[in-house]
Design a protein around this motif. Sequence first.
Motif, PDB file in Angstrom:
ATOM      1  N   GLN A  83       1.697   4.491   2.216  1.00 45.70           N
ATOM      2  CA  GLN A  83       2.131   4.208   3.902  1.00 45.70           C
ATOM      3  C   GLN A  83       2.418   2.098   3.902  1.00 45.70           C
ATOM      4  O   GLN A  83       0.958   1.979   4.193  1.00 45.70           O
ATOM      5  CB  GLN A  83       1.324   4.991   4.754  1.00 45.70           C
ATOM      6  CG  GLN A  83       2.366   4.902   5.884  1.00 45.70           C
ATOM      7  CD  GLN A  83       1.357   5.656   7.067  1.00 45.70           C
ATOM      8  OE1 GLN A  83      -0.069   6.718   6.686  1.00 45.70           O
ATOM      9  NE2 GLN A  83       0.986   5.951   7.972  1.00 45.70           N
ATOM     10  N   ARG A  84       3.139   1.691   4.725  1.00 51.79           N
ATOM     11  CA  ARG A  84       3.057   0.714   4.752  1.00 51.79           C
ATOM     12  C   ARG A  84       3.598   0.193   6.843  1.00 51.79           C
ATOM     13  O   ARG A  84       4.210   1.023   6.955  1.00 51.79           O
ATOM     14  CB  ARG A  84       3.955  -0.861   4.140  1.00 51.79           C
ATOM     15  CG  ARG A  84       3.171  -0.369   2.886  1.00 51.79           C
ATOM     16  CD  ARG A  84       4.154  -1.687   2.244  1.00 51.79           C
ATOM     17  NE  ARG A  84       4.203  -1.681   0.943  1.00 51.79           N
ATOM     18  CZ  ARG A  84       3.062  -2.062  -0.007  1.00 51.79           C
ATOM     19  NH1 ARG A  84       2.591  -3.134   0.721  1.00 51.79           N
ATOM     20  NH2 ARG A  84       3.044  -1.908  -1.370  1.00 51.79           N
ATOM     21  N   GLY A  85       2.313  -0.839   7.280  1.00 51.75           N
ATOM     22  CA  GLY A  85       3.848  -0.765   8.342  1.00 51.75           C
ATOM     23  C   GLY A  85       4.224  -2.119   8.769  1.00 51.75           C
ATOM     24  O   GLY A  85       4.327  -3.044   8.925  1.00 51.75           O
ATOM     25  N   ILE A  86       5.651  -1.442   8.887  1.00 54.64           N
ATOM     26  CA  ILE A  86       6.672  -2.361   8.567  1.00 54.64           C
ATOM     27  C   ILE A  86       7.102  -2.742  10.097  1.00 54.64           C
ATOM     28  O   ILE A  86       7.709  -3.302  10.194  1.00 54.64           O
ATOM     29  CB  ILE A  86       8.102  -1.537   9.067  1.00 54.64           C
ATOM     30  CG1 ILE A  86       7.892  -0.206   9.345  1.00 54.64           C
ATOM     31  CG2 ILE A  86       7.643  -0.793   6.776  1.00 54.64           C
ATOM     32  CD1 ILE A  86       9.349   0.531   9.110  1.00 54.64           C
ATOM     33  N   LEU A 248     -10.285  -3.941   1.531  1.00 55.53           N
ATOM     34  CA  LEU A 248      -9.572  -4.912   1.194  1.00 55.53           C
ATOM     35  C   LEU A 248     -10.721  -5.671  -0.064  1.00 55.53           C
ATOM     36  O   LEU A 248     -11.371  -6.239   0.555  1.00 55.53           O
ATOM     37  CB  LEU A 248      -9.051  -5.381   1.781  1.00 55.53           C
ATOM     38  CG  LEU A 248      -6.972  -4.379   1.831  1.00 55.53           C
ATOM     39  CD1 LEU A 248      -6.438  -5.927   2.864  1.00 55.53           C
ATOM     40  CD2 LEU A 248      -6.515  -4.070   1.317  1.00 55.53           C
ATOM     41  N   PRO A 249      -9.907  -5.618  -1.476  1.00 54.72           N
ATOM     42  CA  PRO A 249     -10.987  -7.037  -2.294  1.00 54.72           C
ATOM     43  C   PRO A 249     -10.844  -8.796  -1.636  1.00 54.72           C
ATOM     44  O   PRO A 249     -10.014  -8.456  -1.201  1.00 54.72           O
ATOM     45  CB  PRO A 249     -10.612  -6.574  -3.444  1.00 54.72           C
ATOM     46  CG  PRO A 249      -8.907  -6.173  -3.607  1.00 54.72           C
ATOM     47  CD  PRO A 249      -8.992  -5.285  -1.836  1.00 54.72           C
ATOM     48  N   PRO A 250     -12.292  -9.038  -1.520  1.00 55.80           N
ATOM     49  CA  PRO A 250     -11.819 -10.617  -1.247  1.00 55.80           C
ATOM     50  C   PRO A 250     -10.589 -11.530  -1.727  1.00 55.80           C
ATOM     51  O   PRO A 250     -10.573 -12.423  -1.140  1.00 55.80           O
ATOM     52  CB  PRO A 250     -13.579 -11.190  -1.385  1.00 55.80           C
ATOM     53  CG  PRO A 250     -14.769  -9.584  -1.293  1.00 55.80           C
ATOM     54  CD  PRO A 250     -13.937  -8.617  -1.975  1.00 55.80           C
ATOM     55  N   SER A 251     -10.517 -11.000  -2.903  1.00 53.24           N
ATOM     56  CA  SER A 251      -9.858 -11.828  -3.333  1.00 53.24           C
ATOM     57  C   SER A 251      -7.708 -12.147  -2.706  1.00 53.24           C
ATOM     58  O   SER A 251      -7.210 -12.570  -3.543  1.00 53.24           O
ATOM     59  CB  SER A 251      -9.398 -11.742  -4.889  1.00 53.24           C
ATOM     60  OG  SER A 251      -9.085 -10.543  -5.225  1.00 53.24           O
ATOM     61  N   MET A 268       4.068 -17.085  -0.229  1.00 61.74           N
ATOM     62  CA  MET A 268       5.272 -15.225   0.618  1.00 61.74           C
ATOM     63  C   MET A 268       4.650 -14.140   0.081  1.00 61.74           C
ATOM     64  O   MET A 268       5.173 -12.878   0.510  1.00 61.74           O
ATOM     65  CB  MET A 268       5.945 -15.537  -0.818  1.00 61.74           C
ATOM     66  CG  MET A 268       7.131 -16.970  -1.323  1.00 61.74           C
ATOM     67  SD  MET A 268       7.750 -17.692   1.542  1.00 61.74           S
ATOM     68  CE  MET A 268       8.125 -18.713   1.253  1.00 61.74           C
ATOM     69  N   ARG A 269       3.268 -14.366  -0.489  1.00 65.60           N
ATOM     70  CA  ARG A 269       2.230 -12.854  -0.826  1.00 65.60           C
ATOM     71  C   ARG A 269       2.414 -11.813   0.269  1.00 65.60           C
ATOM     72  O   ARG A 269       2.876 -10.924   0.239  1.00 65.60           O
ATOM     73  CB  ARG A 269       1.642 -12.629  -1.471  1.00 65.60           C
ATOM     74  CG  ARG A 269       0.403 -11.472  -2.453  1.00 65.60           C
ATOM     75  CD  ARG A 269      -0.398 -11.785  -3.254  1.00 65.60           C
ATOM     76  NE  ARG A 269      -1.661 -12.552  -2.369  1.00 65.60           N
ATOM     77  CZ  ARG A 269      -2.923 -12.721  -2.531  1.00 65.60           C
ATOM     78  NH1 ARG A 269      -3.010 -12.372  -3.866  1.00 65.60           N
ATOM     79  NH2 ARG A 269      -3.309 -13.091  -2.076  1.00 65.60           N
ATOM     80  N   VAL A 270       1.766 -12.227   1.533  1.00 65.89           N
ATOM     81  CA  VAL A 270       1.832 -12.099   3.106  1.00 65.89           C
ATOM     82  C   VAL A 270       3.476 -11.382   3.369  1.00 65.89           C
ATOM     83  O   VAL A 270       3.185 -10.305   4.849  1.00 65.89           O
ATOM     84  CB  VAL A 270       1.672 -13.437   3.958  1.00 65.89           C
ATOM     85  CG1 VAL A 270       0.657 -12.426   5.800  1.00 65.89           C
ATOM     86  CG2 VAL A 270      -0.391 -13.449   2.938  1.00 65.89           C
ATOM     87  N   THR A 271       4.362 -11.988   3.259  1.00 67.13           N
ATOM     88  CA  THR A 271       5.705 -11.453   3.192  1.00 67.13           C
ATOM     89  C   THR A 271       5.986  -9.758   3.687  1.00 67.13           C
ATOM     90  O   THR A 271       6.511  -9.434   3.953  1.00 67.13           O
ATOM     91  CB  THR A 271       7.154 -11.852   2.823  1.00 67.13           C
ATOM     92  OG1 THR A 271       6.930 -12.318   1.683  1.00 67.13           O
ATOM     93  CG2 THR A 271       6.730 -13.344   3.065  1.00 67.13           C
ATOM     94  N   THR A 272       5.250  -9.349   2.410  1.00 66.22           N
ATOM     95  CA  THR A 272       4.950  -8.019   2.140  1.00 66.22           C
ATOM     96  C   THR A 272       3.876  -7.049   3.494  1.00 66.22           C
ATOM     97  O   THR A 272       3.385  -7.456   3.339  1.00 66.22           O
ATOM     98  CB  THR A 272       3.914  -7.317   0.605  1.00 66.22           C
ATOM     99  OG1 THR A 272       5.082  -8.330  -0.631  1.00 66.22           O
ATOM    100  CG2 THR A 272       4.556  -6.181  -0.109  1.00 66.22           C
ATOM    101  N   PRO A 273       4.611  -5.810   3.399  1.00 61.75           N
ATOM    102  CA  PRO A 273       3.669  -5.529   4.706  1.00 61.75           C
ATOM    103  C   PRO A 273       2.603  -5.050   4.573  1.00 61.75           C
ATOM    104  O   PRO A 273       2.207  -4.273   2.750  1.00 61.75           O
ATOM    105  CB  PRO A 273       4.451  -4.226   4.645  1.00 61.75           C
ATOM    106  CG  PRO A 273       6.135  -4.848   5.136  1.00 61.75           C
ATOM    107  CD  PRO A 273       6.013  -4.719   3.392  1.00 61.75           C
ATOM    108  N   PRO A 274       1.550  -4.486   4.986  1.00 60.62           N
ATOM    109  CA  PRO A 274       0.422  -4.778   4.750  1.00 60.62           C
ATOM    110  C   PRO A 274       0.530  -2.563   4.169  1.00 60.62           C
ATOM    111  O   PRO A 274       0.893  -2.140   5.105  1.00 60.62           O
ATOM    112  CB  PRO A 274      -1.239  -4.692   5.094  1.00 60.62           C
ATOM    113  CG  PRO A 274       0.192  -4.481   6.886  1.00 60.62           C
ATOM    114  CD  PRO A 274       1.447  -5.338   6.303  1.00 60.62           C
ATOM    115  N   THR A 275      -0.610  -1.926   3.795  1.00 67.71           N
ATOM    116  CA  THR A 275      -0.807  -0.764   3.423  1.00 67.71           C
ATOM    117  C   THR A 275      -1.100  -0.477   4.258  1.00 67.71           C
ATOM    118  O   THR A 275      -2.242  -1.118   4.874  1.00 67.71           O
ATOM    119  CB  THR A 275      -1.574  -0.325   2.069  1.00 67.71           C
ATOM    120  OG1 THR A 275      -2.775  -1.099   1.870  1.00 67.71           O
ATOM    121  CG2 THR A 275      -0.305  -0.911   0.870  1.00 67.71           C
TER     122      THR A 275
END
Length: 489
Positions: A83-86, A248-251, A268-275
């Motif tokens: 489940q992600r916040g789209i 979330l882990p600190p990494s 670019m990793r931030v473009t994926t919606p967070p869980t």
Amino acid sequence: MADSDDEYVQDISDDEAEAHQVTRGAVTGSRATGTGARGGGWEVTRTWENVVEGADGTIRSTVEGLLEAGKRKRLLKDTTPLQRGIIRHLVLILDLSAAMTEKDLRPTRYLLTLRYTIAFVTEFFEQNPISQLSILGTRDGLALTISPLSGNPNDHISALQALRTQEPKGQPSIQNALEMARAALFHAPQHTTREVLILFGSLLSSDPGDIHTTISALVSSHITVQIIGLAAQVAICQTLANRTNPSLPPSQTYTVALNEQHYRDLLMRVTTPPTTPSTAQGDTGIKSSLLMMGFPSRIVDPEPTLCACHSKPTRGGYLCSRCSSKVCSLPTQCPTCGLTLILSTHLARSYHHLFPLQNWKEVSWNRASSSDQSNCFGCQTPFPSQSAHHSMTISKASGQNHDRIGLSTTRGQPKAPRATPKASASKDGVSESGRYECETCGKFFCIDCDVFAHEIVHNCPGCQSREGELMAMYRESGDGDGAMAVDGP
């Protein structure tokens, strides 16, 4: 003549001089190690020794293998449906201080950040078409608005391009930037995410008050903060990321970029919606609710009329489904009635984050030889044959032993070494046969189609074409008019 390869060191102690001596015995190996004057270790890796000539006498096969490994590495990610916040509300904070003039990232931190940020804005709205983005900056101890919350990427890109004529100066203020970001996200609906991304290149923050009070306010407002550092880890940045992202882990929340490519990958990793965290982990501030949206159609007026979003005369636009106000582009929020206006394609592009395309598995030579698929199903490019791969492996083995062994041998000549059987995939997930198989439809694809299917279309061409194959079988089993033939007298 005495050797002059040692580094010249003046006015240091004997202990420090020993740390600067060169160990000549380490030249024969592929890696040299040592200890600095303050106890820090250093290491030199001779990556050029891993490059081996191919059967044609060039390093083309090695370069292609490295490129394929890099493409495959981007694709090997977790594809578990979550489940992600789209629908996202993201505030991007740029460090515009004097620390961004450093040249450790070419050409400078400032210019590279602007270039990557423009690419990030384009990719963000490509992956999140129904989200909102705002860009802030901090310099001279103040926070300034570069572009307000908007769903139009052109507005943000134009504001970023205008920053190229300005020079970074002064000191940043994380507290002032966070307070402005919190004010911008204050009216965000409860069904959306509230995120802040900071690109921080300084080692200090010039704040007017207690920043821990601001962090507590962010936690109570359910605003998450991610930070990408360009210099070194800062203690207050680590505290900020940990407190606003407890699940979330600190990494994943605070990382320092090592080089230009790593910087781009982190951004670019931030473009994926967070869980969306489960409710068992506490109140996340995101509540499920029904959202009313409008799906207007494009119109073209015979004469220019004013739009409700910019008050500019335009002929083309979209009419709000509720109040018939005219807007220039989608997605957006109606300035008159506040209805969210999108296209059906925007909703479909956000859907693939909830059900991502599964990773395709590597195909071994045994599996490839037992199948009659000699071309890529997507682009119809012929796959390499096993004989060509066998001769390439023999050439690599002979190159490592520094021997010139021909592929065609006679009875009086030494035999070429046999190729050592390899697994179906290396540690980088690269297929030995150059084939990747979809486990659902069983079709083989090349690495370029693998990247295109997972990063662009987010669908498998083989699975999508199965519907057409079933329709063709249905037509072949019936007559010319499409009616089914029934056996009988």
